[in-house]
Design a protein around this motif. Structure first.
Motif, mmCIF file in Angstrom:
data_model
loop_
_atom_site.group_PDB
_atom_site.id
_atom_site.type_symbol
_atom_site.label_atom_id
_atom_site.label_comp_id
_atom_site.label_asym_id
_atom_site.label_seq_id
_atom_site.Cartn_x
_atom_site.Cartn_y
_atom_site.Cartn_z
ATOM 1 N N PRO A 37 0.835 -1.206 0.000
ATOM 2 C CA PRO A 37 0.000 0.000 0.000
ATOM 3 C C PRO A 37 0.872 1.260 0.000
ATOM 4 N N ALA A 38 0.332 2.334 -0.565
ATOM 5 C CA ALA A 38 1.120 3.549 -0.785
ATOM 6 C C ALA A 38 1.774 4.073 0.488
ATOM 7 N N ALA A 39 1.032 4.011 1.598
ATOM 8 C CA ALA A 39 1.556 4.587 2.837
ATOM 9 C C ALA A 39 2.748 3.806 3.384
ATOM 10 N N GLY A 40 3.009 2.618 2.805
ATOM 11 C CA GLY A 40 4.154 1.837 3.258
ATOM 12 C C GLY A 40 5.475 2.318 2.696
ATOM 13 N N ALA A 41 5.423 3.297 1.780
ATOM 14 C CA ALA A 41 6.624 3.680 1.029
ATOM 15 C C ALA A 41 7.749 4.205 1.920
ATOM 16 N N GLU A 42 7.414 4.999 2.906
ATOM 17 C CA GLU A 42 8.457 5.635 3.706
ATOM 18 C C GLU A 42 9.249 4.585 4.487
ATOM 19 N N TRP A 43 8.525 3.677 5.115
ATOM 20 C CA TRP A 43 9.175 2.597 5.882
ATOM 21 C C TRP A 43 9.952 1.674 4.940
ATOM 22 N N ARG A 44 9.362 1.379 3.780
ATOM 23 C CA ARG A 44 10.048 0.527 2.809
ATOM 24 C C ARG A 44 11.375 1.153 2.401
ATOM 25 N N GLY A 45 11.348 2.481 2.248
ATOM 26 C CA GLY A 45 12.590 3.176 1.931
ATOM 27 C C GLY A 45 13.636 2.951 3.015
ATOM 28 N N GLN A 46 13.200 2.997 4.270
ATOM 29 C CA GLN A 46 14.143 2.771 5.373
ATOM 30 C C GLN A 46 14.649 1.327 5.385
ATOM 31 N N GLN A 47 13.759 0.385 5.074
ATOM 32 C CA GLN A 47 14.184 -1.016 5.025
ATOM 33 C C GLN A 47 15.253 -1.209 3.944
ATOM 34 N N LEU A 48 14.970 -0.639 2.767
ATOM 35 C CA LEU A 48 15.919 -0.803 1.656
ATOM 36 C C LEU A 48 17.236 -0.096 1.947
ATOM 37 N N ALA A 49 17.146 1.049 2.617
ATOM 38 C CA ALA A 49 18.370 1.771 2.967
ATOM 39 C C ALA A 49 19.203 0.949 3.947
ATOM 40 N N ALA B 236 -2.767 -19.885 1.612
ATOM 41 C CA ALA B 236 -3.315 -21.204 1.951
ATOM 42 C C ALA B 236 -4.000 -21.158 3.314
ATOM 43 N N HIS B 237 -3.431 -20.411 4.251
ATOM 44 C CA HIS B 237 -4.034 -20.239 5.578
ATOM 45 C C HIS B 237 -4.159 -18.748 5.850
ATOM 46 N N PRO B 238 -5.329 -18.289 6.280
ATOM 47 C CA PRO B 238 -5.494 -16.842 6.522
ATOM 48 C C PRO B 238 -4.547 -16.357 7.615
ATOM 49 N N PHE B 239 -3.996 -15.152 7.438
ATOM 50 C CA PHE B 239 -3.209 -14.546 8.512
ATOM 51 C C PHE B 239 -3.214 -13.032 8.368
ATOM 52 N N SER B 240 -2.765 -12.376 9.427
ATOM 53 C CA SER B 240 -2.610 -10.926 9.437
ATOM 54 C C SER B 240 -1.142 -10.638 9.693
ATOM 55 N N CYS B 241 -0.631 -9.560 9.135
ATOM 56 C CA CYS B 241 0.815 -9.356 9.125
ATOM 57 C C CYS B 241 1.099 -7.857 9.004
ATOM 58 N N THR B 242 1.939 -7.346 9.893
ATOM 59 C CA THR B 242 2.285 -5.921 9.836
ATOM 60 C C THR B 242 3.677 -5.782 9.239
ATOM 61 N N VAL B 243 3.765 -5.068 8.115
ATOM 62 C CA VAL B 243 5.028 -4.981 7.379
ATOM 63 C C VAL B 243 5.733 -3.656 7.646
ATOM 64 N N GLY B 244 4.993 -2.690 8.168
ATOM 65 C CA GLY B 244 5.573 -1.403 8.507
ATOM 66 C C GLY B 244 4.547 -0.627 9.316
ATOM 67 N N PRO B 245 4.962 0.480 9.932
ATOM 68 C CA PRO B 245 4.034 1.235 10.786
ATOM 69 C C PRO B 245 2.812 1.761 10.032
ATOM 70 N N GLN B 246 2.891 1.780 8.702
ATOM 71 C CA GLN B 246 1.752 2.222 7.894
ATOM 72 C C GLN B 246 1.462 1.201 6.805
ATOM 73 N N ASP B 247 1.698 -0.055 7.075
ATOM 74 C CA ASP B 247 1.613 -1.078 6.027
ATOM 75 C C ASP B 247 1.079 -2.374 6.642
ATOM 76 N N PHE B 248 -0.233 -2.580 6.470
ATOM 77 C CA PHE B 248 -0.914 -3.694 7.133
ATOM 78 C C PHE B 248 -1.501 -4.643 6.090
#
Lengths: 508, 508
Positions: A37-49, B236-248
């Motif tokens: 999702p678009a709002a993930g971009a800032e954190w993704r940038g930090q991960q890649l950095a 295959a199995h439902p789950f929830s996962c947080t990838v960043g503070p603004q990325d769910f």
């Protein structure tokens, strides 16, 4: 592991870990461009950095340097040449990495990620003004990078040339001018032969998304797509991406009003992926060593263009696939296979590079090459980019963008700080044409590609590439590859001859 | 940053990087379970192992220890209590990490990976015998781990209790016995009231995949799903996962023959995600500090169960959504909204935990809790597991598995060495029921949830949770959270009273 010696073995393990880290970045890039999702971009940038920083550390640290020195010391007179070449490539890369200030590496990663986000938004709103500062920052950081890298270059190189090395090893502006001059001279003349009346009929319609999806899947099936090792998704911009030694991804997009776009993009990206899948991974001297890597973007592009232009846009291919398109559609808007072939080869100078036909494509690259040089080496202010873009577009292609979104904002490359990349696309056309000549000599002479395609024997083409091109890895650079496989120096002549021939047939 | 002092600031940066690394693992996990081709698994395992190693290093290294010591030294009498609590939580975690022998960590990782593989195979072939040695080895390694960790525990804890701490901080066997005794006593009686004739009619049909997709999307839209910050995929199995503070991210699956499965799983996973989205991220003392994390699996599960059971399985919800399902389907296989409500609440003791209804679920957990204790602390030989599983299944639920595949081989947890995890699922039911009572007191008394749902005002429920539950982070553990929010100690009574009431209405 046949590689002897303790330091060499440790070096191999180190490179394996480096590959793991790099491929994590690839997985994040794939995610970013397909589902994030678009709002993930800032954190993704930090991960890649963070990953970029770790990668830089792994490739430039004192312990790694000592490891490489120790491995070099283990080389004796009987060391195989592949091992020598691997250590040379690592030494060159180490020299470059050690020139770089880690703070710059991290700043660049962040600016690239931010550039991408700002560009997405600026393009959507057709607002170059909001993108300009991000572009200026990227240029300034990349120039700083070139200046830091200059000390490590084995020969004197200009800033643009230094930045182009990762994409096209040993490339020079002078050699590119030499290769591009015939394009600048010959392509406009070919384009003028395309009368407005000759633009294809019946391609104005559209194909339902589900039908496009199905045809893309059929194409990949017939070209050896293995769902156990491959994955296909949607993204705003088609790309190919290798996430692991057995994990290959490609993406496409459905473009409204361009019924053949997704299909041809699938052929193109699959060509990239075939090259990656064909790189040597089992030989001791290849994966995870440098020799197991793709040698240049030009060679990469030659492989995608081969499958897109030489195969999927060929007349034999149009004749084989025409009825499948008509069947799915329930009608024939192309009035026969010849019309379908012409629809696969719309010859019409347009504004958008990724939609350009084979005649105009080279001129899109010439334009970008000129402007990159102006931005990086001739102090052209970024604010002037739209003006010069539109001016040169008119001069080279006879068309002018009505908006920056379909002008200088159309490509993602500069938004990610990729300068020196575009020429590889044009080199890809030249290399593809020259390899195609060599392939046809081996497989029965002129017309051999069309013959294979007509018989549905594209696997013979794959086999030839798998024997002659893909396994070379970084044994040779792009120009050396052409010389070795084709027996002649790279030139624009085979490409121009091919275009001349094809144009005649399309207009016949 | 209001956190004063140099070491504290460096500690915060360290934790930020740790969060970045952890979230990269989450992104890879999401990719692995949604799009990664099968052949990518081996490399993905290596990528995740590399990240796990880096994470362990960051959380246990000597430099990190020194940093924490220095930060603790900066605490003065005016330090805010949140900062104190953060450092306590970090100190406790560090103590645990440093107790562990790296050789054991590595042996455990291998045994978990082997356990998973052996289990997959044993379950497919219904052959407990081949799984038993792997299970015995996992038990032995986990007991060794508990014995190493014992020194770091602030109070005396049994091996099982020590292993349960990461999932349910401060949990004890005695307290669980106390909470589960009313379930063991009360649930079988409720189950006996469910006559075979009362199983719902008309739910045997199916819904087209596209219709299920659309209804799931509608549900999420109406519950505040923001595509700018969220992404939904299939796995295959439902789950929830947080990838960043603004990325769910959440995933669901369409199960053939279970037309409401994807819809209810969407509600469930969205509940998990809402909790993650509501964790505090802006306050200086929360993200990336421990206080900004979810406090326990029981509280997490209470949030998913609230949205699945209290909302999506409620009568008011069935009445609001019945016509949408019928409209999409073009018919009403449920014979009215009441039938649809019953289809959302099939009451039938079954063999499989993940398909269990609200009445039987708790007993599935009681069974596993008893058997975990027997295996880990009462020297029950693993070979006897199937016998005792089947015996207790009959006693508690009145059903007996015909095979171990649908008996003691059904869950993945033990195959990966996860002991101490199952009770959190039952705690989730209890916590959810008790929070629901408190929420209804605040929003107008008994029936307030149904009233909100009937008015389509689920956002009032979200607002209450967002004010009272989500922002607490790790300020409190699960029991403390209930006591603070509800004003009474956690107990099984609200859950049993809710079931009694619902059963009466469903049978009315």
């Amino acid at each position: 592991m046949a590689v002897p010696g303790t330091a060499l073995r440790r070096l191999r393990d180190h490179l394996h870990q480096t590959r793991l880290l790099g491929s994590i970045s690839s997985a994040l890039y794939y995610d970013q461009n397909t589902v994030m999702p678009a709002a993930g971009a800032e954190w993704r940038g930090q991960q890649l950095a963070l990953l970029a920083g770790e990668l830089h550390e792994r490739q430039s640290s004192a312990p790694y340097t000592e490891l490489l020195v120790a491995a070099e010391a283990e080389l004796d007179s009987e060391a195989p040449p592949e091992l020598r070449r691997n250590l040379e490539l690592l030494r060159l890369e180490l020299g470059r990495q050690r020139c770089l200030d880690p703070a710059l590496v991290s700043a660049l990663a962040k600016a690239q990620s931010r550039g991408n986000a700002v560009w997405q938004d600026a393009r959507a709103r057709n607002d170059f003004g909001t993108f300009a500062p991000a572009l200026a920052e990227l240029i300034s950081l990349r120039l700083e990078q070139a200046s830091q890298l200059a000390a490590a270059e084995p020969v004197a190189r200009s800033p643009w040339e230094i930045l182009a090395q990762p994409f096209e090893p040993n490339v020079s502006k002078a050699r590119l001018e030499e290769l591009f001059a015939p394009l600048r001279a010959g392509l406009p003349a070919l384009l003028q032969r395309v009368a407005p009346s000759s633009t294809p009929e019946g391609s104005g319609g559209d194909l339902a998304e589900a039908l496009q999806e199905r045809l893309c899947a059929e194409l990949l099936d017939s070209w050896g797509y293995d769902p156990q090792r491959c994955q296909r998704s949607r993204s705003a911009h088609p790309f190919s991406c290798t996430v692991g030694p057995q994990d290959f991804r490609i993406t496409t997009r459905v473009v409204p009003g361009q019924p053949l776009s997704a299909f041809l993009a699938t052929a193109h990206e699959w060509g990239h992926s075939l090259y990656e899948q064909g790189l040597p991974r089992t030989d001791d001297h290849y994966f995870p060593w440098p020799l197991g890597e793709a040698t240049s973007m030009g060679v990469h592009e030659s492989q995608s263009l081969f499958w897109e232009c030489r195969v999927a846009r060929s007349r034999a291919f149009a004749e084989r696939w025409h009825h499948r398109f008509c069947q799915g559609l329930g009608s024939d808007p192309w009035n026969g296979a010849f019309g379908f072939w012409r629809a696969l080869n719309p010859l019409k100078p347009g504004l958008i590079r990724v939609e350009a036909d084979e005649l105009s494509y080279g001129l899109h690259i010439v334009l970008r090459f000129e402007l990159e040089l102006a931005l990086l080496e001739q102090a052209m202010p970024v604010e002037e980019l739209p003006h010069h873009w539109n001016r040169r577009m008119g001069e080279l292609l006879g068309v002018r963008p009505a908006s920056d979104a379909e002008g200088c904002l159309q490509d993602i490359h500069w938004a990610e700080g990729l300068f020196g990349y575009f020429p590889s696309y044009a080199l890809g056309h030249l290399i593809s044409a020259q390899l195609a000549e060599a392939l046809e000599r081996d497989l029965g002479g002129a017309g051999a590609i069309e013959d294979c395609v007509a018989q549905g024997e594209e696997e013979r083409l794959q086999q030839w590439l798998a024997r002659h091109v893909w396994p070379l890895g970084r044994q040779v650079d792009g120009e050396e590859l052409v010389a070795q496989v084709c027996g002649s120096a790279l030139s624009a002549a085979p490409f121009l001859a091919y275009l001349e021939r094809k144009l005649g047939q399309l207009q016949g």
